[in-house]
Scaffold this motif. Structure first.
Motif, PDB file in Angstrom:
ATOM      1  N   ASP A   1      -7.804  -4.161   1.231  1.00 21.36           N
ATOM      2  CA  ASP A   1      -8.030  -3.696   2.602  1.00 21.36           C
ATOM      3  C   ASP A   1      -8.772  -2.362   2.626  1.00 21.36           C
ATOM      4  N   ALA A   2      -8.420  -1.466   1.727  1.00 21.17           N
ATOM      5  CA  ALA A   2      -9.109  -0.166   1.664  1.00 21.17           C
ATOM      6  C   ALA A   2     -10.563  -0.342   1.231  1.00 21.17           C
TER       7      ALA A   2
ATOM      8  N   SER B   1       0.834  -1.205   0.000  1.00 17.92           N
ATOM      9  CA  SER B   1       0.000   0.000   0.000  1.00 17.92           C
ATOM     10  C   SER B   1       0.865   1.249   0.000  1.00 17.92           C
TER      11      SER B   1
ATOM     12  N   GLN C   1     -12.580  -1.726   4.148  1.00 16.28           N
ATOM     13  CA  GLN C   1     -12.883  -0.697   5.148  1.00 16.28           C
ATOM     14  C   GLN C   1     -13.993   0.221   4.664  1.00 16.28           C
ATOM     15  N   CYS C   2     -13.977   0.568   3.387  1.00 10.06           N
ATOM     16  CA  CYS C   2     -15.053   1.403   2.844  1.00 10.06           C
ATOM     17  C   CYS C   2     -16.405   0.715   2.948  1.00 10.06           C
TER      18      CYS C   2
ATOM     19  N   THR D   1     -11.448  -3.284  10.883  1.00  8.99           N
ATOM     20  CA  THR D   1     -10.002  -3.064  10.890  1.00  8.99           C
ATOM     21  C   THR D   1      -9.458  -3.155   9.469  1.00  8.99           C
ATOM     22  N   SER D   2      -8.277  -2.637   9.278  1.00 11.81           N
ATOM     23  CA  SER D   2      -7.739  -2.553   7.920  1.00 11.81           C
ATOM     24  C   SER D   2      -7.200  -3.872   7.379  1.00 11.81           C
ATOM     25  N   HIS D   3      -6.794  -4.783   8.228  1.00  9.38           N
ATOM     26  CA  HIS D   3      -6.181  -6.017   7.713  1.00  9.38           C
ATOM     27  C   HIS D   3      -6.860  -7.291   8.200  1.00  9.38           C
TER      28      HIS D   3
ATOM     29  N   ASP E   1      -6.983  -1.779  -3.773  1.00 14.19           N
ATOM     30  CA  ASP E   1      -6.407  -2.230  -2.506  1.00 14.19           C
ATOM     31  C   ASP E   1      -7.528  -2.905  -1.715  1.00 14.19           C
TER      32      ASP E   1
ATOM     33  N   SER F   1     -10.596  -8.043   7.798  1.00 14.23           N
ATOM     34  CA  SER F   1     -12.027  -7.959   7.513  1.00 14.23           C
ATOM     35  C   SER F   1     -12.652  -9.343   7.607  1.00 14.23           C
TER      36      SER F   1
END
Length: 111
Positions: free
Chosen positions: A31-32, A14, A35-36, A41-43, A29, A45
């Protein structure tokens, strides 16, 4: 052109994309995206946000493969399967493989 950024978790994929992509380049990405879509959490899901993120990511990558000559896109893909790597190669993608040792990745994960 498609840029496929590979490497183990916490290798800096990233960060690499943030440092090299230009404004209006497409950035994929997982992870992004997760999150959206509501991942806590970012890593890590899970559940429906994770399922939806996979569907969204797959659709975007499919679209980019069909239009690879029309845009610049950065796709983070930790470890593409052989068939996925072949599809990227057929689209003329550039691969950037981040080779980071396990100790560094673990230290980053702890941070």
């Amino acid at each position: 052109m498609l840029h496929i950024i590979t490497g183990p978790p916490c290798a800096g994929k990233s960060t690499y994309v943030r440092e090299h992509a230009q404004p209006n380049d497409v950035r994929v990405d997982f992870d992004a995206i997760a999150q959206c879509l509501g991942a806590a959490t970012s890593h890590a899901s899970e559940g429906m946000p994770r399922e939806c993120a996979f569907k969204a990511r797959t659709a975007v990558i499919r679209h980019l493969l069909a239009h690879a000559d029309e845009c610049d896109a950065w796709i983070i893909h930790t470890d593409p399967a052989d068939w996925q790597r072949s599809a990227y190669e057929d689209a003329g993608a550039e691969f950037v493989e981040l080779d980071v040792d396990m100790e560094t990745c673990l230290a980053r994960a702890r941070e």
